[in-house]
Design a protein around this motif. Structure first.
Motif, PDB file in Angstrom:
ATOM      1  N   SER A 166      -9.682  12.051   2.796  1.00  0.00           N
ATOM      2  CA  SER A 166      -9.098  12.552   4.048  1.00  0.00           C
ATOM      3  C   SER A 166      -8.597  13.986   3.922  1.00  0.00           C
ATOM      4  N   ARG A 167      -9.179  14.744   2.978  1.00  0.00           N
ATOM      5  CA  ARG A 167      -8.867  16.176   2.787  1.00  0.00           C
ATOM      6  C   ARG A 167      -7.417  16.410   2.364  1.00  0.00           C
ATOM      7  N   LEU A 168      -6.792  15.408   1.770  1.00  0.00           N
ATOM      8  CA  LEU A 168      -5.399  15.533   1.342  1.00  0.00           C
ATOM      9  C   LEU A 168      -5.326  16.178  -0.038  1.00  0.00           C
ATOM     10  N   VAL A 169      -4.410  17.130  -0.194  1.00  0.00           N
ATOM     11  CA  VAL A 169      -4.150  17.756  -1.494  1.00  0.00           C
ATOM     12  C   VAL A 169      -2.638  17.757  -1.717  1.00  0.00           C
ATOM     13  N   HIS A 170      -2.208  17.149  -2.800  1.00  0.00           N
ATOM     14  CA  HIS A 170      -0.800  17.183  -3.182  1.00  0.00           C
ATOM     15  C   HIS A 170      -0.658  18.000  -4.466  1.00  0.00           C
ATOM     16  N   ILE A 171       0.362  18.836  -4.503  1.00  0.00           N
ATOM     17  CA  ILE A 171       0.666  19.641  -5.686  1.00  0.00           C
ATOM     18  C   ILE A 171       2.050  19.243  -6.180  1.00  0.00           C
ATOM     19  N   TYR A 172       2.137  18.863  -7.452  1.00  0.00           N
ATOM     20  CA  TYR A 172       3.403  18.442  -8.042  1.00  0.00           C
ATOM     21  C   TYR A 172       3.879  19.459  -9.066  1.00  0.00           C
ATOM     22  N   ASP A 173       5.187  19.616  -9.152  1.00  0.00           N
ATOM     23  CA  ASP A 173       5.807  20.436 -10.191  1.00  0.00           C
ATOM     24  C   ASP A 173       5.927  19.573 -11.447  1.00  0.00           C
ATOM     25  N   ILE A 174       5.323  20.008 -12.549  1.00  0.00           N
ATOM     26  CA  ILE A 174       5.297  19.168 -13.755  1.00  0.00           C
ATOM     27  C   ILE A 174       6.693  18.974 -14.334  1.00  0.00           C
ATOM     28  N   SER A 175       7.558  19.969 -14.214  1.00  0.00           N
ATOM     29  CA  SER A 175       8.940  19.813 -14.703  1.00  0.00           C
ATOM     30  C   SER A 175       9.650  18.683 -13.972  1.00  0.00           C
ATOM     31  N   ALA A 176       9.412  18.577 -12.653  1.00  0.00           N
ATOM     32  CA  ALA A 176      10.030  17.502 -11.872  1.00  0.00           C
ATOM     33  C   ALA A 176       9.495  16.142 -12.307  1.00  0.00           C
ATOM     34  N   LEU A 177       8.202  16.073 -12.614  1.00  0.00           N
ATOM     35  CA  LEU A 177       7.621  14.816 -13.107  1.00  0.00           C
ATOM     36  C   LEU A 177       8.221  14.441 -14.458  1.00  0.00           C
ATOM     37  N   SER A 178       8.369  15.436 -15.329  1.00  0.00           N
ATOM     38  CA  SER A 178       8.929  15.204 -16.660  1.00  0.00           C
ATOM     39  C   SER A 178      10.365  14.700 -16.566  1.00  0.00           C
ATOM     40  N   ASN A 179      11.152  15.319 -15.693  1.00  0.00           N
ATOM     41  CA  ASN A 179      12.561  14.916 -15.534  1.00  0.00           C
ATOM     42  C   ASN A 179      12.659  13.494 -14.974  1.00  0.00           C
ATOM     43  N   ALA A 180      11.814  13.186 -13.980  1.00  0.00           N
ATOM     44  CA  ALA A 180      11.854  11.848 -13.380  1.00  0.00           C
ATOM     45  C   ALA A 180      11.469  10.780 -14.400  1.00  0.00           C
ATOM     46  N   LEU A 181      10.491  11.085 -15.245  1.00  0.00           N
ATOM     47  CA  LEU A 181      10.090  10.135 -16.285  1.00  0.00           C
ATOM     48  C   LEU A 181      11.212   9.937 -17.293  1.00  0.00           C
ATOM     49  N   ALA A 182      11.858  11.031 -17.707  1.00  0.00           N
ATOM     50  CA  ALA A 182      12.943  10.945 -18.693  1.00  0.00           C
ATOM     51  C   ALA A 182      14.118  10.139 -18.155  1.00  0.00           C
ATOM     52  N   LEU A 183      14.380  10.272 -16.857  1.00  0.00           N
ATOM     53  CA  LEU A 183      15.500   9.549 -16.239  1.00  0.00           C
ATOM     54  C   LEU A 183      15.129   8.109 -15.897  1.00  0.00           C
ATOM     55  N   GLN A 184      13.808   7.776 -16.001  1.00  0.00           N
ATOM     56  CA  GLN A 184      13.319   6.441 -15.645  1.00  0.00           C
ATOM     57  C   GLN A 184      13.758   6.053 -14.226  1.00  0.00           C
ATOM     58  N   THR A 185      13.631   7.000 -13.323  1.00  0.00           N
ATOM     59  CA  THR A 185      14.064   6.799 -11.949  1.00  0.00           C
ATOM     60  C   THR A 185      13.129   5.869 -11.195  1.00  0.00           C
ATOM     61  N   ASN A 186      13.689   5.151 -10.227  1.00  0.00           N
ATOM     62  CA  ASN A 186      12.878   4.323  -9.337  1.00  0.00           C
ATOM     63  C   ASN A 186      12.412   5.093  -8.112  1.00  0.00           C
ATOM     64  N   GLU A 187      12.915   6.309  -7.976  1.00  0.00           N
ATOM     65  CA  GLU A 187      12.538   7.156  -6.842  1.00  0.00           C
ATOM     66  C   GLU A 187      11.528   8.190  -7.319  1.00  0.00           C
ATOM     67  N   PRO A 188      10.241   7.992  -7.064  1.00  0.00           N
ATOM     68  CA  PRO A 188       9.250   8.960  -7.553  1.00  0.00           C
ATOM     69  C   PRO A 188       9.431  10.316  -6.903  1.00  0.00           C
ATOM     70  N   PRO A 189       9.250  11.387  -7.645  1.00  0.00           N
ATOM     71  CA  PRO A 189       9.432  12.727  -7.077  1.00  0.00           C
ATOM     72  C   PRO A 189       8.421  13.017  -5.980  1.00  0.00           C
ATOM     73  N   GLN A 190       8.855  13.772  -4.994  1.00  0.00           N
ATOM     74  CA  GLN A 190       7.983  14.162  -3.892  1.00  0.00           C
ATOM     75  C   GLN A 190       7.092  15.335  -4.312  1.00  0.00           C
ATOM     76  N   PRO A 191       5.961  15.512  -3.648  1.00  0.00           N
ATOM     77  CA  PRO A 191       5.109  16.663  -3.977  1.00  0.00           C
ATOM     78  C   PRO A 191       5.848  17.978  -3.751  1.00  0.00           C
ATOM     79  N   TRP A 192       5.543  18.939  -4.583  1.00  0.00           N
ATOM     80  CA  TRP A 192       6.076  20.296  -4.411  1.00  0.00           C
ATOM     81  C   TRP A 192       5.473  20.922  -3.141  1.00  0.00           C
ATOM     82  N   GLN A 193       4.184  20.647  -2.924  1.00  0.00           N
ATOM     83  CA  GLN A 193       3.499  21.074  -1.703  1.00  0.00           C
ATOM     84  C   GLN A 193       2.506  20.004  -1.273  1.00  0.00           C
TER      85      GLN A 193
END
Length: 360
Positions: A166-193
């Motif tokens: 459906s022509r969707l493109v999501h861009i994630y900030d890798i630092s935000a992904l790394s922090n969310a993984l380290a915190l073991q959060t249940n709230e997945p980070p939102q796309p940067w764009q």
């Protein structure tokens, strides 16, 4: 050792279609190849056997299902794979030991490793990303739901680009992904764009600029788009798309107009040294070099016997690996890549990938 020919074919290629190629981060001759024949192959592309053939197959790593993607990890002895068996695996290339890092709910289409953040990202047809830290397996992989089925994935030094249906493109900030993984959060980070693809048809490949400035995408409909991360109006005005990997057929008896035969652009790869240069490979059996900044084609190589399925530059930029096999355009019922699957390695000339007007 005598220098290799400008272009040579590797001995002992896979028996079926090639899904991915990857050069080691620390060795310009160490090449991984994944295949639909359920194997991953490790080659030394510059070590020659006594029979005059090019390259040596060092090891084969067997899987239970076709392998969709493969990448190196922190060094040339660590690899990760994505499989039709839904699993993401770590492979110790020295011992051959395979460890399952996570299991998706559908085939895993792509894996990318960020050396800057020691993170592995997998994208599955279950419409999720899994984020793993291979150096700390006590962390439960982070699952991020996606709004569409992912078909292409790439990582720049700071960003991950996911291209979906459906022509969707999501861009994630890798630092935000790394922090969310380290915190073991249940709230997945939102796309940067979140973006809509510049291409109207299904995305086949995405590649990130080593400069961290942007990325390129390609489609099944013979087009490539180049975009920049910067969301300012000035930067967004620089994005563009162009037609490529098409062949003109002569006008028919009923029409005076030549017809373009359009092929999918299956593979993209940015040059690691000359960062605005990238290669594209298509179903028309050709590979081209492009200058992303100057919006110009630099070179088209001679036509191969079959579709170009995958491309990879070595970390030093001296070599370009090209995976060639019959395309899937005619369907899978009678598909057979055996005997027609080939891997070519091209040694680039000193200025072959250098954008015009730029010094050494």
């Amino acid at each position: 050792m005598a220098p290799p020919a400008t272009q040579f074919e590797l001995a002992q290629p896979p028996n079926d279609a090639i899904s991915a190629l990857a050069f080691a981060p620390d060795a310009p001759s160490r090449l991984l190849v994944s295949s639909w024949d359920k194997n991953i192959y490790l080659y030394d592309t510059l070590q020659n056997s006594g029979d005059g053939s090019h390259g040596v197959l060092l090891q084969t790593y067997e899987n239970r299902a076709p392998v969709m993607d493969v990448c190196f990890g922190a060094d040339g002895n660590e690899a990760f794979s994505a499989g039709m068996d839904w699993q993401v695996r770590r492979i110790d290339l020295e011992t051959g030991e395979q460890t399952t890092l996570s299991k998706h709910a559908a085939p895993v289409r792509r894996v990318v490793y960020s050396r800057e953040h020691s993170l592995l990202i997998s994208a599955s047809w279950d419409s999720t990303l899994h984020i793993h830290n291979p150096t700390n397996l006590s962390l439960t992989p982070l699952a991020i739901p996606l709004p569409g089925k992912p078909h292409a994935l790439a990582a720049s030094p700071s960003k991950v680009i996911v291209a979906m249906t459906s022509r969707l493109v999501h861009i994630y900030d890798i630092s935000a992904l790394s922090n969310a993984l380290a915190l073991q959060t249940n709230e997945p980070p939102q796309p940067w764009q979140q973006r809509e693809s510049s291409l109207k048809f299904l995305t086949r490949a995405v590649a990130a600029m080593p400069s961290d400035a942007g990325y390129a995408t390609s489609s099944i409909e013979g087009r490539v788009a180049v975009e920049w991360f910067d969301a300012s109006a000035e930067s967004q005005a620089r994005k563009y798309a162009f037609k490529c990997h098409r062949t003109a057929q002569p006008a028919s008896t009923t029409s005076d107009t030549p017809v373009d035969v359009v092929f999918p652009v299956n593979a993209l790869a940015f040059h690691p040294v000359h960062g605005s240069t990238f290669a594209s490979g298509g179903g028309d059996a050709t590979v081209a070099l492009w200058d992303a900044e100057a919006k110009r084609r630099m070179k088209v190589y001679q036509k191969f016997a079959d579709s170009v399925a995958a491309l990879a530059f070595s970390a030093d930029g001296r070599y370009l690996a090209v995976g060639v096999c019959p395309g899937f355009e005619t369907g899978m019922e009678d598909y057979n890549g055996e005997g027609r699957t080939k891997i070519f390695v091209r040694e680039l000339g000193e200025n072959e990938a250098l954008p015009k007007g730029k010094g050494k």
